[in-house]
Design a protein around this motif. Structure first.
Motif, PDB file in Angstrom:
ATOM      1  N   ARG A 260       2.507  -3.701  -8.055  1.00 19.67           N
ATOM      2  CA  ARG A 260       3.208  -4.690  -7.241  1.00 19.67           C
ATOM      3  C   ARG A 260       4.416  -5.280  -7.959  1.00 19.67           C
ATOM      4  O   ARG A 260       5.448  -5.506  -7.345  1.00 19.67           O
ATOM      5  N   VAL A 261       4.271  -5.569  -9.255  1.00 15.30           N
ATOM      6  CA  VAL A 261       5.368  -6.209  -9.980  1.00 15.30           C
ATOM      7  C   VAL A 261       6.362  -5.173 -10.506  1.00 15.30           C
ATOM      8  O   VAL A 261       7.534  -5.180 -10.125  1.00 15.30           O
ATOM      9  N   ILE A 262       5.939  -4.278 -11.386  1.00 12.88           N
ATOM     10  CA  ILE A 262       6.880  -3.337 -12.009  1.00 12.88           C
ATOM     11  C   ILE A 262       7.367  -2.281 -11.024  1.00 12.88           C
ATOM     12  O   ILE A 262       8.560  -1.991 -10.963  1.00 12.88           O
ATOM     13  N   ASP A 263       6.489  -1.716 -10.227  1.00 12.46           N
ATOM     14  CA  ASP A 263       6.898  -0.660  -9.291  1.00 12.46           C
ATOM     15  C   ASP A 263       7.338  -1.192  -7.917  1.00 12.46           C
ATOM     16  O   ASP A 263       7.759  -0.410  -7.074  1.00 12.46           O
ATOM     17  N   ALA A 264       7.197  -2.499  -7.700  1.00 18.25           N
ATOM     18  CA  ALA A 264       7.609  -3.158  -6.451  1.00 18.25           C
ATOM     19  C   ALA A 264       6.966  -2.542  -5.207  1.00 18.25           C
ATOM     20  O   ALA A 264       7.576  -2.485  -4.137  1.00 18.25           O
ATOM     21  N   GLU A 265       5.713  -2.088  -5.342  1.00 21.40           N
ATOM     22  CA  GLU A 265       5.000  -1.549  -4.176  1.00 21.40           C
ATOM     23  C   GLU A 265       4.533  -2.706  -3.293  1.00 21.40           C
ATOM     24  O   GLU A 265       4.005  -3.697  -3.787  1.00 21.40           O
ATOM     25  N   ASP A 266       4.693  -2.564  -2.010  1.00 25.76           N
ATOM     26  CA  ASP A 266       4.262  -3.575  -1.055  1.00 25.76           C
ATOM     27  C   ASP A 266       2.842  -3.224  -0.589  1.00 25.76           C
ATOM     28  O   ASP A 266       2.650  -2.641   0.475  1.00 25.76           O
ATOM     29  N   ILE A 267       1.882  -3.546  -1.440  1.00 23.72           N
ATOM     30  CA  ILE A 267       0.480  -3.233  -1.146  1.00 23.72           C
ATOM     31  C   ILE A 267      -0.361  -4.489  -1.327  1.00 23.72           C
ATOM     32  O   ILE A 267      -0.039  -5.369  -2.114  1.00 23.72           O
ATOM     33  N   GLU A 268      -1.452  -4.543  -0.568  1.00 26.56           N
ATOM     34  CA  GLU A 268      -2.396  -5.649  -0.677  1.00 26.56           C
ATOM     35  C   GLU A 268      -3.298  -5.446  -1.892  1.00 26.56           C
ATOM     36  O   GLU A 268      -3.411  -4.328  -2.409  1.00 26.56           O
ATOM     37  N   LEU A 269      -3.960  -6.502  -2.291  1.00 19.59           N
ATOM     38  CA  LEU A 269      -4.992  -6.371  -3.308  1.00 19.59           C
ATOM     39  C   LEU A 269      -6.223  -5.738  -2.668  1.00 19.59           C
ATOM     40  O   LEU A 269      -6.363  -5.748  -1.448  1.00 19.59           O
ATOM     41  N   VAL A 270      -7.114  -5.208  -3.464  1.00 21.29           N
ATOM     42  CA  VAL A 270      -8.279  -4.500  -2.937  1.00 21.29           C
ATOM     43  C   VAL A 270      -9.319  -5.465  -2.391  1.00 21.29           C
ATOM     44  O   VAL A 270      -9.802  -5.314  -1.276  1.00 21.29           O
ATOM     45  N   TRP A 271      -9.695  -6.466  -3.180  1.00 19.47           N
ATOM     46  CA  TRP A 271     -10.759  -7.394  -2.783  1.00 19.47           C
ATOM     47  C   TRP A 271     -10.258  -8.823  -2.570  1.00 19.47           C
ATOM     48  O   TRP A 271     -11.021  -9.679  -2.158  1.00 19.47           O
ATOM     49  N   SER A 272      -9.031  -9.075  -2.865  1.00 21.60           N
ATOM     50  CA  SER A 272      -8.504 -10.439  -2.827  1.00 21.60           C
ATOM     51  C   SER A 272      -7.285 -10.517  -1.904  1.00 21.60           C
ATOM     52  O   SER A 272      -6.173 -10.769  -2.359  1.00 21.60           O
ATOM     53  N   PRO A 273      -7.482 -10.303  -0.598  1.00 21.86           N
ATOM     54  CA  PRO A 273      -6.336 -10.221   0.314  1.00 21.86           C
ATOM     55  C   PRO A 273      -5.484 -11.485   0.360  1.00 21.86           C
ATOM     56  O   PRO A 273      -4.294 -11.410   0.652  1.00 21.86           O
ATOM     57  N   THR A 274      -6.047 -12.633   0.035  1.00 26.87           N
ATOM     58  CA  THR A 274      -5.267 -13.869   0.055  1.00 26.87           C
ATOM     59  C   THR A 274      -4.641 -14.169  -1.300  1.00 26.87           C
ATOM     60  O   THR A 274      -3.980 -15.187  -1.468  1.00 26.87           O
ATOM     61  N   GLY A 275      -4.866 -13.290  -2.283  1.00 23.60           N
ATOM     62  CA  GLY A 275      -4.315 -13.514  -3.613  1.00 23.60           C
ATOM     63  C   GLY A 275      -5.219 -14.340  -4.510  1.00 23.60           C
ATOM     64  O   GLY A 275      -4.856 -14.652  -5.637  1.00 23.60           O
ATOM     65  N   ASP A 276      -6.398 -14.692  -4.027  1.00 27.26           N
ATOM     66  CA  ASP A 276      -7.359 -15.454  -4.830  1.00 27.26           C
ATOM     67  C   ASP A 276      -8.184 -14.461  -5.643  1.00 27.26           C
ATOM     68  O   ASP A 276      -9.114 -13.844  -5.147  1.00 27.26           O
TER      69      ASP A 276
END
Length: 168
Positions: free
Chosen positions: A70-86
């Protein structure tokens, strides 16, 4: 599965040393989980914490995914288990599958290695949305080493509580 853990070079260059320390800590987490049943991997530390070895594996999959993809490769993908970022959500592995968690973690580690190896230098940057800042690959690798080292300390205590194993 036999886990190979190689110590970092005593006189390597910066990138080689960072890569080796990160892989050393990845292997340490895997070693802490080696040979345990799903029930043992899910065993929680102490209430109210949901911390478990399996939760650590899930959390580190999220961390690898965030910082490298997400940060270095700038992929627009969700997290696997933490969809709200928690990121705390990933720690709760009471109903989790060990196979699913390890597959996700190994997949994210493979992506991270590919991204790091293909980067022109440690000065490559990515945007860390949560911080509102651009960060270097160097910082990302150091952050991951720190994150693994801290959580491997937790893994030491969790494993000892499960079967008395100490050291790695």
């Amino acid at each position: 599965m036999t886990i190979e853990r190689t110590g970092p070079p005593l006189q390597g260059g910066e990138r080689e040393t960072l890569r080796a320390y990160l892989d050393f800590h990845r292997a340490t987490l895997a070693m802490k989980c080696e040979g345990l049943t799903e029930e043992q991997l899910r065993r929680q530390s102490m209430p109210p914490s949901t911390l478990s070895l399996l939760g650590l594996v899930r959390h580190m999959a999220e961390v690898e995914r965030t910082w490298f993809r997400r940060v270095i490769d700038a992929e627009d993908i969700e997290l696997v288990w933490s969809p709200t970022g928690d990121y705390q959500v990933a720690y709760d592995a009471r109903e989790a599958s060990a196979a699913e968690a390890f597959e996700a973690w190994e997949t994210e580690v493979a992506h991270a290695r590919r991204i790091e190896e293909s980067a022109a230098s440690l000065d490559v940057t990515g945007y860390q949305k949560r911080w509102g800042e651009h960060v270097s690959l160097r910082l990302v690798m150091l952050h991951l080493i720190h994150e693994y080292a801290r959580h491997n300390g937790h893994a030491d205590f969790l494993r000892e509580a499960i079967d008395g194993s100490v050291g790695a």
